[in-house]
Design a protein around this motif. Sequence first.
Motif, short mmCIF file in Angstrom:
data_model
loop_
_atom_site.label_atom_id
_atom_site.label_comp_id
_atom_site.label_asym_id
_atom_site.label_seq_id
_atom_site.Cartn_x
_atom_site.Cartn_y
_atom_site.Cartn_z
N ARG A 1 -2.30 4.94 23.04
CA ARG A 1 -1.45 5.86 22.28
C ARG A 1 -0.15 5.21 21.79
N THR A 2 -0.36 4.06 21.18
CA THR A 2 0.77 3.36 20.56
C THR A 2 0.26 2.72 19.28
N THR A 3 1.04 1.83 18.70
CA THR A 3 0.63 1.17 17.47
C THR A 3 0.38 -0.32 17.72
N ALA A 4 -0.44 -0.90 16.85
CA ALA A 4 -0.70 -2.34 16.96
C ALA A 4 0.59 -3.13 16.76
N GLN A 5 1.47 -2.62 15.90
CA GLN A 5 2.75 -3.30 15.67
C GLN A 5 3.59 -3.33 16.95
N ASN A 6 3.59 -2.22 17.71
CA ASN A 6 4.34 -2.20 18.97
C ASN A 6 3.77 -3.22 19.94
N ILE A 7 2.44 -3.24 20.07
CA ILE A 7 1.83 -4.19 21.01
C ILE A 7 2.14 -5.63 20.59
N ALA A 8 2.05 -5.91 19.30
CA ALA A 8 2.38 -7.25 18.81
C ALA A 8 3.83 -7.61 19.13
N ARG A 9 4.74 -6.64 18.92
CA ARG A 9 6.16 -6.89 19.19
C ARG A 9 6.42 -7.09 20.68
N TRP A 10 5.85 -6.21 21.52
CA TRP A 10 6.08 -6.30 22.97
C TRP A 10 5.50 -7.56 23.57
N ASN A 11 4.53 -8.19 22.89
CA ASN A 11 3.88 -9.40 23.41
C ASN A 11 4.25 -10.65 22.62
N ASN A 12 5.20 -10.52 21.68
CA ASN A 12 5.64 -11.66 20.86
C ASN A 12 4.46 -12.37 20.19
N LEU A 13 3.56 -11.58 19.59
CA LEU A 13 2.39 -12.14 18.92
C LEU A 13 2.69 -12.39 17.45
N ALA A 14 2.60 -13.64 17.04
CA ALA A 14 2.81 -13.96 15.63
C ALA A 14 1.63 -13.47 14.80
N ASP A 15 0.42 -13.60 15.35
CA ASP A 15 -0.79 -13.14 14.66
C ASP A 15 -1.53 -12.17 15.56
N PRO A 16 -1.40 -10.86 15.32
CA PRO A 16 -2.04 -9.88 16.20
C PRO A 16 -3.56 -9.94 16.17
N ASN A 17 -4.15 -10.65 15.22
CA ASN A 17 -5.60 -10.79 15.18
C ASN A 17 -6.10 -11.94 16.06
N ALA A 18 -5.18 -12.74 16.56
CA ALA A 18 -5.56 -13.91 17.35
C ALA A 18 -5.37 -13.64 18.84
N ILE A 19 -6.04 -12.61 19.35
CA ILE A 19 -6.02 -12.37 20.79
C ILE A 19 -7.34 -12.83 21.36
N GLU A 20 -7.33 -13.19 22.65
CA GLU A 20 -8.52 -13.74 23.29
C GLU A 20 -9.05 -12.77 24.32
N VAL A 21 -10.31 -12.97 24.67
CA VAL A 21 -10.93 -12.19 25.73
C VAL A 21 -10.10 -12.37 27.00
N ASP A 22 -9.81 -11.27 27.69
CA ASP A 22 -9.09 -11.26 28.96
C ASP A 22 -7.61 -11.63 28.84
N GLN A 23 -7.09 -11.72 27.65
CA GLN A 23 -5.66 -11.96 27.49
C GLN A 23 -4.92 -10.72 27.95
N VAL A 24 -3.92 -10.89 28.81
CA VAL A 24 -3.15 -9.75 29.30
C VAL A 24 -2.12 -9.37 28.24
N LEU A 25 -2.13 -8.10 27.87
CA LEU A 25 -1.21 -7.61 26.85
C LEU A 25 -0.34 -6.50 27.41
N ARG A 26 0.92 -6.51 27.05
CA ARG A 26 1.83 -5.42 27.39
C ARG A 26 1.52 -4.27 26.44
N VAL A 27 1.24 -3.08 26.98
CA VAL A 27 0.91 -1.93 26.15
C VAL A 27 1.98 -0.83 26.26
N ALA A 28 3.11 -1.20 26.84
CA ALA A 28 4.27 -0.31 26.92
C ALA A 28 5.50 -1.17 26.73
N PRO A 29 6.63 -0.57 26.44
CA PRO A 29 7.84 -1.37 26.28
C PRO A 29 8.08 -2.23 27.52
#
Length: 198
Positions: free
Chosen positions: A9-37
């Motif tokens: 229940r958030t946006t892809a932009q938020n997840i990219a920002r919270w995880n400092n992802l330059a390319d949100p399409n370049a995530i890997e299997v089992d990569q841990v992502l922050r899904v909250a601030p």
Amino acid sequence: MSKIARANRTTAQNIARWNNLADPNAIEVDQVLRVAPPAGTALASAPSSTAPARTGGGTSSADTAPAVSGGAIRPATSISLIWPVQGDVIRGFDGKSSKGIDIGGTPGTQIVAAAAGSVVYAGNGLRGYGNLLIVKHNADYLSAYAHNRALLVKEGQSVAQGQPIAEMGDSDTNRVMLHFELRYKGSSIDPSRYLPPR
């Protein structure tokens, strides 16, 4: 990324920002992502209630002796795996261009869960993996099953060791095979060191 965002229940932009992802399409299997601030939870999925898989069948000496895998020493207490499918290993693990092993076969060959766990991903949203299943076995171990023709289980479903979970195929690859990965605390490790000899 959008599927992860919707599920949390958030946006892809938020997840990219919270995880400092330059390319949100370049995530890997089992990569841990922050899904909250950053002040919130850092894990992308809730911990599984499934106990560590220690069921019989297919234990190896890897369960009792430390071994070096990908430059890191793995724990002495391990996970008990069975082969997810019969077939020849057509490509081994090297930790760089191959983060798992490829097992050849024929279309529709049944693939089984290598260990008991909970399905945390079932879909085709990760580029390069085709129809993919990810099973969380315990707090430390995940396994991934890629290039399937059909997925037989859904996200959130518990699976038993040896339970059919997919059919072998060639989705997003040029030959029929299973690409099988094992991750320990987010890092790719050589699954063949954990599988029983055959």
